[in-house]
Design an enzyme around this catalytic site. Structure first.
Site, PDB file in Angstrom:
ATOM      1  CG  MET A 119      -1.714   1.088   1.686  1.00  0.00           C
ATOM      2  SD  MET A 119      -1.572   2.800   1.287  1.00  0.00           S
ATOM      3  CE  MET A 119      -0.939   3.273   2.834  1.00  0.00           C
ATOM      4  N   PRO A 120       0.673   2.167  -0.735  1.00  0.00           N
ATOM      5  CG  PRO A 120       0.827   4.296  -1.673  1.00  0.00           C
ATOM      6  CD  PRO A 120       1.303   3.529  -0.540  1.00  0.00           C
TER       7      PRO A 120
END
Length: 74
Positions: free
Chosen positions: A1-2
């Site tokens: 993430m991300p």
């Protein structure tokens, strides 16, 4: 993430240009999200021009327009 996935018409990116792109995107994302660079992933996905409408434009731009923060002008 991300995770970032950049789709583009095939073009020869010089290794240095590609690395600069990855570095600058990583910096922008870590600044915006306040996360470590170690958790960012980036994919570069070439898509043939004749497949763009069906593979990218319709499913990811038209059908997911509510997620776009920058809309293309084509």
């Amino acid at each position: 993430m991300p995770h970032i996935n950049i789709k583009f018409f095939p073009v020869d990116l010089h290794r240095d240009t590609e690395q600069q792109l990855v570095d600058e995107l990583t910096e922008a994302v870590t600044t915006a999200f306040g996360c470590s660079p170690n958790v960012v992933s980036i994919a570069l996905e070439p898509v043939e021009e004749q497949r763009w409408q069906a593979q990218v434009y319709q499913p990811e731009i038209v059908e997911r327009q509510h997620l776009l923060r920058k809309v293309p002008n084509y």
